[in-house]
Design a protein around this motif. Structure first.
Motif, PDB file in Angstrom:
ATOM      1  N   TRP A  39      37.318  77.292  18.326  1.00 20.72           N
ATOM      2  CA  TRP A  39      37.329  78.050  19.578  1.00 20.72           C
ATOM      3  C   TRP A  39      38.228  79.273  19.512  1.00 20.72           C
ATOM      4  O   TRP A  39      37.910  80.313  20.068  1.00 20.72           O
ATOM      5  CB  TRP A  39      37.718  77.144  20.745  1.00 20.72           C
ATOM      6  CG  TRP A  39      36.643  76.165  21.048  1.00 20.72           C
ATOM      7  CD1 TRP A  39      36.636  74.828  20.784  1.00 20.72           C
ATOM      8  CD2 TRP A  39      35.369  76.452  21.639  1.00 20.72           C
ATOM      9  NE1 TRP A  39      35.439  74.273  21.169  1.00 20.72           N
ATOM     10  CE2 TRP A  39      34.645  75.249  21.705  1.00 20.72           C
ATOM     11  CE3 TRP A  39      34.761  77.622  22.105  1.00 20.72           C
ATOM     12  CZ2 TRP A  39      33.368  75.170  22.220  1.00 20.72           C
ATOM     13  CZ3 TRP A  39      33.487  77.548  22.629  1.00 20.72           C
ATOM     14  CH2 TRP A  39      32.797  76.330  22.679  1.00 20.72           C
ATOM     15  N   ARG A  40      39.380  79.170  18.833  1.00 16.98           N
ATOM     16  CA  ARG A  40      40.268  80.340  18.732  1.00 16.98           C
ATOM     17  C   ARG A  40      39.551  81.510  18.078  1.00 16.98           C
ATOM     18  O   ARG A  40      39.683  82.662  18.490  1.00 16.98           O
ATOM     19  CB  ARG A  40      41.518  79.992  17.924  1.00 16.98           C
ATOM     20  CG  ARG A  40      42.517  79.199  18.694  1.00 16.98           C
ATOM     21  CD  ARG A  40      43.771  79.025  17.893  1.00 16.98           C
ATOM     22  NE  ARG A  40      44.678  78.147  18.609  1.00 16.98           N
ATOM     23  CZ  ARG A  40      45.745  77.609  18.096  1.00 16.98           C
ATOM     24  NH1 ARG A  40      46.054  77.852  16.845  1.00 16.98           N
ATOM     25  NH2 ARG A  40      46.520  76.836  18.808  1.00 16.98           N
ATOM     26  N   ALA A  41      38.801  81.196  17.021  1.00 18.20           N
ATOM     27  CA  ALA A  41      38.062  82.258  16.323  1.00 18.20           C
ATOM     28  C   ALA A  41      37.018  82.880  17.250  1.00 18.20           C
ATOM     29  O   ALA A  41      36.829  84.099  17.246  1.00 18.20           O
ATOM     30  CB  ALA A  41      37.394  81.695  15.078  1.00 18.20           C
ATOM     31  N   LEU A  93      31.949  76.784  28.017  1.00 15.56           N
ATOM     32  CA  LEU A  93      31.497  76.012  26.843  1.00 15.56           C
ATOM     33  C   LEU A  93      32.651  75.262  26.193  1.00 15.56           C
ATOM     34  O   LEU A  93      32.514  74.110  25.782  1.00 15.56           O
ATOM     35  CB  LEU A  93      30.836  76.943  25.831  1.00 15.56           C
ATOM     36  CG  LEU A  93      29.474  77.515  26.202  1.00 15.56           C
ATOM     37  CD1 LEU A  93      29.038  78.557  25.189  1.00 15.56           C
ATOM     38  CD2 LEU A  93      28.431  76.407  26.313  1.00 15.56           C
ATOM     39  N   HIS A  94      33.801  75.920  26.091  1.00 18.81           N
ATOM     40  CA  HIS A  94      34.989  75.301  25.518  1.00 18.81           C
ATOM     41  C   HIS A  94      35.404  74.082  26.336  1.00 18.81           C
ATOM     42  O   HIS A  94      35.723  73.025  25.797  1.00 18.81           O
ATOM     43  CB  HIS A  94      36.123  76.342  25.480  1.00 18.81           C
ATOM     44  CG  HIS A  94      37.327  75.890  24.743  1.00 18.81           C
ATOM     45  ND1 HIS A  94      38.424  76.696  24.566  1.00 18.81           N
ATOM     46  CD2 HIS A  94      37.650  74.721  24.129  1.00 18.81           C
ATOM     47  CE1 HIS A  94      39.344  76.045  23.898  1.00 18.81           C
ATOM     48  NE2 HIS A  94      38.899  74.851  23.624  1.00 18.81           N
ATOM     49  N   GLY A  95      35.383  74.234  27.674  1.00 15.07           N
ATOM     50  CA  GLY A  95      35.758  73.114  28.543  1.00 15.07           C
ATOM     51  C   GLY A  95      34.807  71.934  28.394  1.00 15.07           C
ATOM     52  O   GLY A  95      35.237  70.783  28.360  1.00 15.07           O
ATOM     53  N   ARG A 136      35.550  70.058  25.141  1.00 10.56           N
ATOM     54  CA  ARG A 136      36.771  69.238  25.197  1.00 10.56           C
ATOM     55  C   ARG A 136      36.551  67.943  25.965  1.00 10.56           C
ATOM     56  O   ARG A 136      37.206  66.943  25.697  1.00 10.56           O
ATOM     57  CB  ARG A 136      37.914  70.018  25.845  1.00 10.56           C
ATOM     58  CG  ARG A 136      38.438  71.113  24.968  1.00 10.56           C
ATOM     59  CD  ARG A 136      39.717  71.657  25.481  1.00 10.56           C
ATOM     60  NE  ARG A 136      40.752  70.626  25.418  1.00 10.56           N
ATOM     61  CZ  ARG A 136      42.020  70.864  25.717  1.00 10.56           C
ATOM     62  NH1 ARG A 136      42.401  72.046  26.082  1.00 10.56           N
ATOM     63  NH2 ARG A 136      42.898  69.891  25.652  1.00 10.56           N
ATOM     64  N   ARG A 137      35.632  67.941  26.944  1.00 16.94           N
ATOM     65  CA  ARG A 137      35.386  66.734  27.727  1.00 16.94           C
ATOM     66  C   ARG A 137      34.581  65.699  26.973  1.00 16.94           C
ATOM     67  O   ARG A 137      34.582  64.543  27.306  1.00 16.94           O
ATOM     68  CB  ARG A 137      34.644  67.110  29.002  1.00 16.94           C
ATOM     69  CG  ARG A 137      35.555  67.769  30.003  1.00 16.94           C
ATOM     70  CD  ARG A 137      34.963  67.745  31.394  1.00 16.94           C
ATOM     71  NE  ARG A 137      35.815  68.537  32.252  1.00 16.94           N
ATOM     72  CZ  ARG A 137      35.403  69.617  32.879  1.00 16.94           C
ATOM     73  NH1 ARG A 137      34.150  70.008  32.775  1.00 16.94           N
ATOM     74  NH2 ARG A 137      36.227  70.293  33.639  1.00 16.94           N
ATOM     75  N   ARG A 138      33.837  66.136  25.936  1.00 11.24           N
ATOM     76  CA  ARG A 138      32.996  65.210  25.195  1.00 11.24           C
ATOM     77  C   ARG A 138      33.802  64.231  24.404  1.00 11.24           C
ATOM     78  O   ARG A 138      34.831  64.481  23.918  1.00 11.24           O
ATOM     79  CB  ARG A 138      32.086  65.993  24.250  1.00 11.24           C
ATOM     80  CG  ARG A 138      30.767  66.273  24.899  1.00 11.24           C
ATOM     81  CD  ARG A 138      29.777  66.830  23.930  1.00 11.24           C
ATOM     82  NE  ARG A 138      29.383  68.139  24.362  1.00 11.24           N
ATOM     83  CZ  ARG A 138      29.213  69.180  23.584  1.00 11.24           C
ATOM     84  NH1 ARG A 138      29.450  69.097  22.307  1.00 11.24           N
ATOM     85  NH2 ARG A 138      28.826  70.334  24.058  1.00 11.24           N
TER      86      ARG A 138
END
Length: 197
Positions: free
Chosen positions: A145-147, A190-192, A195-197
């Protein structure tokens, strides 16, 4: 989620051990025969709780015994998604109490670990090799995600610079700004979800 709940409310087998008694759930009492191999269902019941799974996975990765403090810090940091140095006393205490009162005695009784309460040392038990295969899941490559955020920022800076220089036609500066905000919010959403998965 693995398996089903270990026991229903009220189902327990009291085993007195000196001053402190340990409550072992009735379904787990049948695993206490050391020579017997565990079935899939029995292994799933033992590993049903995430803290028991974390305990077994941590011991397996280390390959050697650990202290109660090391285990508590590892599980607390994993559950709260923070580095060990940022854990609060309350976060540590919550994990310590449940491990000390419930999960470690239970894993010790089933032979998954050898738990020395006096020395606060935990080591893999004779049944550990039977449980390890149930912990091993195909490793998924983490999403970088940082990239993605860096690339979005770089692309936005290039397009924005080109628009300001007049190389790329845009309806207005507001449209450019709104487009950037929408792209960032989409990526953050999308990031959130990941992380929930």
């Amino acid at each position: 989620m693995i398996g089903k709940p270990l026991f229903s409310a009220g189902e327990s087998d009291e085993r007195a051990e000196g001053e402190g008694s340990v409550t072992v759930p009735t379904p787990l009492a049948r695993f206490l025969t050391p020579s017997k191999r565990l079935s899939d269902e029995e292994a799933f019941e033992i590993l049903y709780n995430p803290r028991r799974r974390h305990t077994m996975a941590f011991l397996h990765r280390r390959g050697r015994p650990c202290s109660m403090e090391e285990l508590v810090e590892h599980i607390s940091a994993t559950e709260n998604g923070v580095p060990i140095g940022e854990l609060s006393n309350q976060q540590r205490r919550r994990v310590y109490v449940s491990l000390y009162q419930t999960h470690l005695p239970l894993l010790d009784e089933t032979g998954a670990i050898e738990y020395d309460q006096e020395r606060q040392r935990i080591a893999p038990g004779p049944a550990a090799p039977e449980l390890i295969p149930y912990l091993e899941t195909p490793t998924e490559r983490p999403v970088p995600w940082r990239a993605y955020y860096r690339w979005l920022l770089l692309a936005y800076a290039v397009v924005g610079g080109a628009a300001v220089a007049g190389l790329v036609p845009v309806p207005s500066v507001w449209a450019l700004a709104l487009g950037g905000v929408l792209l960032f919010l989409g990526l953050a959403a999308l990031h959130g979800l990941d992380r929930r998965r």
